[in-house]
Design an enzyme around this catalytic site. Structure first.
Site, PDB file in Angstrom:
ATOM      1  N   HIS A   1      83.501  -8.109-108.973  1.00 46.28           N
ATOM      2  CA  HIS A   1      83.049  -7.215-110.125  1.00 46.28           C
ATOM      3  C   HIS A   1      82.879  -7.356-111.548  1.00 46.28           C
ATOM      4  O   HIS A   1      82.597  -6.807-112.347  1.00 46.28           O
ATOM      5  CB  HIS A   1      84.460  -6.169-110.370  1.00 46.28           C
ATOM      6  CG  HIS A   1      85.621  -6.525-111.180  1.00 46.28           C
ATOM      7  ND1 HIS A   1      86.544  -7.365-110.667  1.00 46.28           N
ATOM      8  CD2 HIS A   1      85.906  -6.444-112.243  1.00 46.28           C
ATOM      9  CE1 HIS A   1      87.337  -7.732-111.326  1.00 46.28           C
ATOM     10  NE2 HIS A   1      87.058  -7.284-112.666  1.00 46.28           N
TER      11      HIS A   1
HETATM   12  C1  UD1 Z   1      87.834  -3.478-115.766  1.00 42.93           C
HETATM   13  C2  UD1 Z   1      88.197  -4.450-117.069  1.00 42.93           C
HETATM   14  C3  UD1 Z   1      88.561  -5.735-116.182  1.00 42.93           C
HETATM   15  C4  UD1 Z   1      89.477  -5.289-114.972  1.00 42.93           C
HETATM   16  C5  UD1 Z   1      88.843  -4.506-113.982  1.00 42.93           C
HETATM   17  C6  UD1 Z   1      89.443  -3.865-112.691  1.00 42.93           C
HETATM   18  C7  UD1 Z   1      87.461  -4.569-119.308  1.00 42.93           C
HETATM   19  C8  UD1 Z   1      86.550  -5.299-120.239  1.00 42.93           C
HETATM   20  N1  UD1 Z   1      87.412  -4.953-117.951  1.00 42.93           N
HETATM   21  O1  UD1 Z   1      86.505  -3.889-115.508  1.00 42.93           O
HETATM   22  O2  UD1 Z   1      89.376  -6.544-116.736  1.00 42.93           O
HETATM   23  O3  UD1 Z   1      89.681  -6.564-114.067  1.00 42.93           O
HETATM   24  O4  UD1 Z   1      88.528  -3.220-114.782  1.00 42.93           O
HETATM   25  O5  UD1 Z   1      88.766  -3.007-112.073  1.00 42.93           O
HETATM   26  O6  UD1 Z   1      88.275  -3.739-119.575  1.00 42.93           O
HETATM   27  N2  UD1 Z   1      83.109   2.777-113.019  1.00 42.93           N
HETATM   28  C9  UD1 Z   1      82.982   3.694-112.188  1.00 42.93           C
HETATM   29  N3  UD1 Z   1      84.217   4.504-111.721  1.00 42.93           N
HETATM   30  C10 UD1 Z   1      85.426   4.085-112.493  1.00 42.93           C
HETATM   31  C11 UD1 Z   1      85.523   3.166-113.606  1.00 42.93           C
HETATM   32  C12 UD1 Z   1      84.151   2.369-113.517  1.00 42.93           C
HETATM   33  O7  UD1 Z   1      81.967   4.125-111.403  1.00 42.93           O
HETATM   34  O8  UD1 Z   1      86.414   4.743-112.053  1.00 42.93           O
HETATM   35  C13 UD1 Z   1      81.740   1.784-113.372  1.00 42.93           C
HETATM   36  C14 UD1 Z   1      81.360   2.209-114.429  1.00 42.93           C
HETATM   37  O9  UD1 Z   1      80.327   3.458-114.694  1.00 42.93           O
HETATM   38  C15 UD1 Z   1      80.964   0.740-115.126  1.00 42.93           C
HETATM   39  C16 UD1 Z   1      81.334  -0.085-114.093  1.00 42.93           C
HETATM   40  O10 UD1 Z   1      82.306   0.750-113.273  1.00 42.93           O
HETATM   41  O11 UD1 Z   1      79.573   0.765-114.945  1.00 42.93           O
HETATM   42  C17 UD1 Z   1      82.519  -0.822-114.957  1.00 42.93           C
HETATM   43  O12 UD1 Z   1      83.523  -0.283-115.443  1.00 42.93           O
HETATM   44  P1  UD1 Z   1      84.452  -0.957-116.550  1.00 42.93           P
HETATM   45  O13 UD1 Z   1      85.717  -0.076-116.961  1.00 42.93           O
HETATM   46  O14 UD1 Z   1      83.384  -1.134-117.983  1.00 42.93           O
HETATM   47  O15 UD1 Z   1      84.601  -2.364-116.410  1.00 42.93           O
HETATM   48  P2  UD1 Z   1      85.365  -2.988-115.092  1.00 42.93           P
HETATM   49  O16 UD1 Z   1      84.126  -3.852-114.564  1.00 42.93           O
HETATM   50  O17 UD1 Z   1      85.989  -2.017-114.061  1.00 42.93           O
END
Ligand code: UD1
Length: 366
Positions: free
Chosen positions: A204
């Site tokens: 991820h």
């Molecule tokens: C975050 C944490 C990371 C952790 C990971 C576990 C930061 C910088 N990163 O990364 O340390 O290891 O979570 O999962 O805080 N999204 C969804 N649904 C959700 C959440 C996110 O679709 O419930 C999508 C968002 O639109 C985005 C992507 O997933 O495009 C990333 O989400 P984001 O919360 O930015 O960071 P993670 O990659 O999940």
């Protein structure tokens, strides 16, 4: 006040929350930042780990780092001003961790950091920035391992602030294992796989997922490996979206040995991981869980914040390098797994009592 908001934080906090609840002494406020909002990344953990519902969901949601962190800071600041906690407890290294730490620090609220001192020494990882800054504004640093303690000393953090308590992920894993074992049979038969005859894959990190060259190399290695072994790939929304918007999801789905699913809950992950031939990941937590369960791990990064797993010979860094990934998978298929699991032996991540030590330390200081 415990502030959390992303998948790994629910796991790291759960044993501490339960320990506080057992003591009946503390008015505990759980704040959910809303950084993760999909059922599979959030609510499922509250259900499986029997966590009380958060007092507030700040609904921060997705966005750039500045937007996510900034929104969380503003909303957490309001919570702290309203309820004036004696301590803000923040787990891990996500944007929610940093936002909570900064908001609390500026209001003069003491901060306790769970999983303090982890360092990958790779400042291109947002998590490395988050954990460093959080450590430097915290007054109680709960370090999971000896290495993390030394990392903090080396940065000049006063020794009296640092507490070696062990890793709350060991506490969580030990609690989850019996329930996970019960659901394994059903989970495996639903996926049409047998114990020891599959590998688990998760990815991820923006550093892998958002860079087409690296994502291509990872998918290429998986397609190659699937000729030898079944691959279970619970896909985080970030990588799911990238695979879908390119031709890569089609490529994976055409290899009939690859099963791409939505993210799975903690119990199912532990169940599948425990009897996997190997795991390929870029997650921080899964490197530790694999080590504790005695499952060979290949980590698709250049650096790790958990060098203990590499030193023990349980984890190898393969970057997003097709050749290295394939070689690690092949080695895991051909070499039988160790019979004795480190979780039952002495291990650098502690004895499963980290949450007791954290709560003891906090209560002693009040
Ligand atoms: C975050 C944490 C990371 C952790 C990971 C576990 C930061 C910088 N990163 O990364 O340390 O290891 O979570 O999962 O805080 N999204 C969804 N649904 C959700 C959440 C996110 O679709 O419930 C999508 C968002 O639109 C985005 C992507 O997933 O495009 C990333 O989400 P984001 O919360 O930015 O960071 P993670 O990659 O999940």
């Amino acid at each position: 006040m415990i502030v959390m908001g992303a998948r790994p934080q629910f796991i790291k906090s759960a044993p501490v929350i339960h320990e506080f609840l057992r003591r009946h002494k503390v008015d505990l406020q759980l704040i959910h930042s809303g950084q993760h909002y999909d059922y599979e990344l959030s609510q499922v953990f509250f259900e499986e780990m029997r966590l009380p519902p958060p007092l507030l969901d700040l609904k921060v949601g997705s966005g750039s780092h500045a937007i996510q962190t900034g929104k969380a800071m503003v909303r957490i600041e309001r919570c702290i001003q309203r309820t004036k906690p004696d301590l803000a407890l923040v787990p891990g290294d996500t944007n929610t961790t940093l936002a909570a730490a900064l908001s609390a620090a500026k209001l003069g609220t003491p901060i306790g950091h769970i999983e303090a001192g982890a360092r990958s020494y790779d400042m291109t990882m947002p998590e490395e920035i988050n954990r460093r800054l959080t450590d430097h504004v915290s007054s109680m640093l709960f370090a999971p391992t000896r290495t993390t303690v030394h990392n903090l000393y080396a940065e000049g953090i006063p020794r009296k602030r640092v507490h070696l308590v062990g890793d709350t992920m060991v506490d969580a894993l030990l609690t989850a294992l019996p329930a996970a074992s019960k659901l394994r049979k059903k989970a495996l038969s639903g996926l049409d796989v047998h114990e020891g005859e599959y590998i688990v894959v998760t990815a991820h990190r923006p550093g892998n997922v958002d860079i087409p060259r690296r994502l291509n190399a990872i998918v290429g290695a998986l397609v190659e490996a699937s000729k030898r072994i079944k691959i279970l790939f619970p896909a985080h929304p970030r990588i799911y979206k990238r695979l879908k918007s390119s031709n890569l999801m089609g490529k994976l789905r055409r290899s009939k040995n690859v099963v791409v699913t939505r993210p799975i809950g903690y119990l199912e992950l532990v169940a599948l991981l425990d009897t996997a031939a190997a795991v390929l990941t870029d997650s921080g937590g899964i490197q530790k869980e694999a080590f504790l369960l005695g499952v060979p791990c290949a980590t698709m990064r250049r650096e790790t914040e958990w060098p203990e797993t590499v030193e023990a010979g349980a984890n190898v860094m393969v970057d997003a390098d097709k050749r290295k990934i394939s070689a690690a998978i092949l080695r895991a298929i051909e070499k039988p797994r160790p019979r004795r699991k480190p979780i039952y032996a002495r291990n650098p991540f502690g004895d499963g009592r980290a949450s007791i030590r954290i709560v003891d330390t906090i209560l002693r200081a009040q």
